[in-house]
Design a protein around this motif. Sequence first.
Motif, PDB file in Angstrom:
ATOM      1  N   GLY A  31     -13.922   7.650  -3.079  1.00 58.46           N
ATOM      2  CA  GLY A  31     -14.986   7.733  -2.088  1.00 58.46           C
ATOM      3  C   GLY A  31     -14.453   7.880  -0.674  1.00 58.46           C
ATOM      4  O   GLY A  31     -15.197   7.789   0.284  1.00 58.46           O
ATOM      5  N   HIS A  32     -13.145   8.103  -0.535  1.00 56.93           N
ATOM      6  CA  HIS A  32     -12.497   8.298   0.771  1.00 56.93           C
ATOM      7  C   HIS A  32     -12.807   7.166   1.731  1.00 56.93           C
ATOM      8  O   HIS A  32     -13.067   7.383   2.906  1.00 56.93           O
ATOM      9  CB  HIS A  32     -12.898   9.654   1.368  1.00 56.93           C
ATOM     10  N   GLN A  33     -12.814   5.943   1.221  1.00 61.75           N
ATOM     11  CA  GLN A  33     -13.088   4.776   2.048  1.00 61.75           C
ATOM     12  C   GLN A  33     -11.783   4.237   2.607  1.00 61.75           C
ATOM     13  O   GLN A  33     -11.157   3.364   2.029  1.00 61.75           O
ATOM     14  CB  GLN A  33     -13.819   3.720   1.236  1.00 61.75           C
ATOM     15  N   GLY A  34     -11.366   4.798   3.720  1.00 59.22           N
ATOM     16  CA  GLY A  34     -10.144   4.358   4.371  1.00 59.22           C
ATOM     17  C   GLY A  34      -8.979   5.284   4.097  1.00 59.22           C
ATOM     18  O   GLY A  34      -9.076   6.220   3.306  1.00 59.22           O
ATOM     19  N   PRO A  35      -7.855   5.003   4.749  1.00 57.53           N
ATOM     20  CA  PRO A  35      -6.662   5.852   4.607  1.00 57.53           C
ATOM     21  C   PRO A  35      -5.990   5.645   3.248  1.00 57.53           C
ATOM     22  O   PRO A  35      -6.248   4.661   2.549  1.00 57.53           O
ATOM     23  CB  PRO A  35      -5.757   5.368   5.737  1.00 57.53           C
ATOM     24  N   ALA A  36      -5.118   6.576   2.901  1.00 55.67           N
ATOM     25  CA  ALA A  36      -4.348   6.457   1.661  1.00 55.67           C
ATOM     26  C   ALA A  36      -3.448   5.224   1.738  1.00 55.67           C
ATOM     27  O   ALA A  36      -3.007   4.828   2.817  1.00 55.67           O
ATOM     28  CB  ALA A  36      -3.522   7.717   1.435  1.00 55.67           C
ATOM     29  N   LEU A  37      -3.174   4.630   0.577  1.00 52.92           N
ATOM     30  CA  LEU A  37      -2.355   3.428   0.489  1.00 52.92           C
ATOM     31  C   LEU A  37      -1.036   3.738  -0.203  1.00 52.92           C
ATOM     32  O   LEU A  37      -1.007   4.501  -1.167  1.00 52.92           O
ATOM     33  CB  LEU A  37      -3.075   2.359  -0.331  1.00 52.92           C
ATOM     34  N   VAL A  38       0.032   3.123   0.265  1.00 51.29           N
ATOM     35  CA  VAL A  38       1.303   3.162  -0.451  1.00 51.29           C
ATOM     36  C   VAL A  38       1.287   1.961  -1.384  1.00 51.29           C
ATOM     37  O   VAL A  38       1.168   0.824  -0.942  1.00 51.29           O
ATOM     38  CB  VAL A  38       2.509   3.090   0.509  1.00 51.29           C
ATOM     39  N   CYS A  39       1.389   2.232  -2.698  1.00 51.45           N
ATOM     40  CA  CYS A  39       1.260   1.179  -3.701  1.00 51.45           C
ATOM     41  C   CYS A  39       2.510   1.089  -4.568  1.00 51.45           C
ATOM     42  O   CYS A  39       3.056   2.120  -4.981  1.00 51.45           O
ATOM     43  CB  CYS A  39       0.082   1.469  -4.621  1.00 51.45           C
ATOM     44  N   ALA A  40       2.932  -0.126  -4.868  1.00 55.12           N
ATOM     45  CA  ALA A  40       3.986  -0.343  -5.857  1.00 55.12           C
ATOM     46  C   ALA A  40       3.340  -0.115  -7.221  1.00 55.12           C
ATOM     47  O   ALA A  40       2.307  -0.706  -7.537  1.00 55.12           O
ATOM     48  CB  ALA A  40       4.533  -1.758  -5.752  1.00 55.12           C
ATOM     49  N   ASP A  41       3.929   0.771  -8.027  1.00 58.84           N
ATOM     50  CA  ASP A  41       3.341   1.128  -9.312  1.00 58.84           C
ATOM     51  C   ASP A  41       3.826   0.193 -10.407  1.00 58.84           C
ATOM     52  O   ASP A  41       5.005   0.180 -10.748  1.00 58.84           O
ATOM     53  CB  ASP A  41       3.698   2.573  -9.662  1.00 58.84           C
ATOM     54  N   GLN A  42       2.905  -0.578 -10.981  1.00 56.74           N
ATOM     55  CA  GLN A  42       3.231  -1.512 -12.055  1.00 56.74           C
ATOM     56  C   GLN A  42       2.706  -1.027 -13.400  1.00 56.74           C
ATOM     57  O   GLN A  42       2.856  -1.719 -14.406  1.00 56.74           O
ATOM     58  CB  GLN A  42       2.646  -2.896 -11.744  1.00 56.74           C
ATOM     59  N   ALA A  72      -0.667  -2.815  -4.980  1.00 56.31           N
ATOM     60  CA  ALA A  72       0.000  -2.508  -6.246  1.00 56.31           C
ATOM     61  C   ALA A  72      -0.986  -1.890  -7.220  1.00 56.31           C
ATOM     62  O   ALA A  72      -2.144  -2.310  -7.302  1.00 56.31           O
ATOM     63  CB  ALA A  72       0.608  -3.768  -6.865  1.00 56.31           C
ATOM     64  N   ILE A  73      -0.511  -0.892  -7.956  1.00 60.22           N
ATOM     65  CA  ILE A  73      -1.297  -0.300  -9.037  1.00 60.22           C
ATOM     66  C   ILE A  73      -1.117  -1.201 -10.248  1.00 60.22           C
ATOM     67  O   ILE A  73       0.005  -1.427 -10.696  1.00 60.22           O
ATOM     68  CB  ILE A  73      -0.809   1.126  -9.344  1.00 60.22           C
ATOM     69  N   VAL A  74      -2.241  -1.725 -10.761  1.00 62.16           N
ATOM     70  CA  VAL A  74      -2.172  -2.654 -11.886  1.00 62.16           C
ATOM     71  C   VAL A  74      -2.823  -2.098 -13.149  1.00 62.16           C
ATOM     72  O   VAL A  74      -2.800  -2.756 -14.184  1.00 62.16           O
ATOM     73  CB  VAL A  74      -2.783  -4.029 -11.519  1.00 62.16           C
ATOM     74  N   GLY A  75      -3.388  -0.894 -13.068  1.00 62.15           N
ATOM     75  CA  GLY A  75      -3.981  -0.305 -14.258  1.00 62.15           C
ATOM     76  C   GLY A  75      -4.294   1.166 -14.057  1.00 62.15           C
ATOM     77  O   GLY A  75      -4.507   1.618 -12.938  1.00 62.15           O
ATOM     78  N   ILE A  76      -4.277   1.906 -15.179  1.00 63.12           N
ATOM     79  CA  ILE A  76      -4.707   3.301 -15.187  1.00 63.12           C
ATOM     80  C   ILE A  76      -6.085   3.318 -15.852  1.00 63.12           C
ATOM     81  O   ILE A  76      -6.241   2.832 -16.968  1.00 63.12           O
ATOM     82  CB  ILE A  76      -3.718   4.192 -15.957  1.00 63.12           C
ATOM     83  N   VAL A  77      -7.069   3.856 -15.145  1.00 60.49           N
ATOM     84  CA  VAL A  77      -8.458   3.774 -15.571  1.00 60.49           C
ATOM     85  C   VAL A  77      -8.765   4.886 -16.585  1.00 60.49           C
ATOM     86  O   VAL A  77      -8.498   6.062 -16.330  1.00 60.49           O
ATOM     87  CB  VAL A  77      -9.409   3.892 -14.353  1.00 60.49           C
ATOM     88  N   ASP A  78      -9.339   4.489 -17.722  1.00 54.32           N
ATOM     89  CA  ASP A  78      -9.755   5.451 -18.740  1.00 54.32           C
ATOM     90  C   ASP A  78     -11.199   5.930 -18.487  1.00 54.32           C
ATOM     91  O   ASP A  78     -11.510   7.094 -18.662  1.00 54.32           O
ATOM     92  CB  ASP A  78      -9.703   4.840 -20.139  1.00 54.32           C
ATOM     93  N   ARG A  79     -12.061   4.979 -18.100  1.00 52.54           N
ATOM     94  CA  ARG A  79     -13.477   5.316 -17.934  1.00 52.54           C
ATOM     95  C   ARG A  79     -14.127   4.278 -17.029  1.00 52.54           C
ATOM     96  O   ARG A  79     -13.770   3.110 -17.054  1.00 52.54           O
ATOM     97  CB  ARG A  79     -14.138   5.320 -19.311  1.00 52.54           C
ATOM     98  N   VAL A  80     -15.119   4.721 -16.269  1.00 50.90           N
ATOM     99  CA  VAL A  80     -15.927   3.828 -15.449  1.00 50.90           C
ATOM    100  C   VAL A  80     -17.382   4.044 -15.849  1.00 50.90           C
ATOM    101  O   VAL A  80     -17.854   5.180 -15.895  1.00 50.90           O
ATOM    102  CB  VAL A  80     -15.754   4.130 -13.937  1.00 50.90           C
ATOM    103  N   GLU A  81     -18.092   2.971 -16.175  1.00 55.34           N
ATOM    104  CA  GLU A  81     -19.502   3.055 -16.531  1.00 55.34           C
ATOM    105  C   GLU A  81     -20.311   2.237 -15.536  1.00 55.34           C
ATOM    106  O   GLU A  81     -19.930   1.132 -15.188  1.00 55.34           O
ATOM    107  CB  GLU A  81     -19.741   2.525 -17.944  1.00 55.34           C
TER     108      GLU A  81
END
Length: 82
Positions: A31-42, A72-81
């Motif tokens: 939704g482009h809510q704010g600037p891009a984030l640098v995230c540690a990928d877990q 930090a990235i804590v999950g890869i999303v498969d689906r949002v309902e």
Amino acid sequence: MLLGIVIGSVWCTRKAEALTGQTFLLVAPEGHQGPALVCADQAGAGPGDKVLVTRGSGARIAAGEHIPVDAAIVGIVDRVEC
């Protein structure tokens, strides 16, 4: 937590010793809510993946004790309902 899309990688040849071995990705909040984030990928995410991002103390816990990260990235999303 927030949802975002991985839009790139961040490479750091010189960094704090505690960050050695961490992978950093650039994530655009959904939704482009704010600037891009640098995230540690877990979670092993890659470009174009929709991901679940945690910030603050949750990010530090996910990355490991004494790792200085704010997001930090804590999950890869498969689906949002809704």
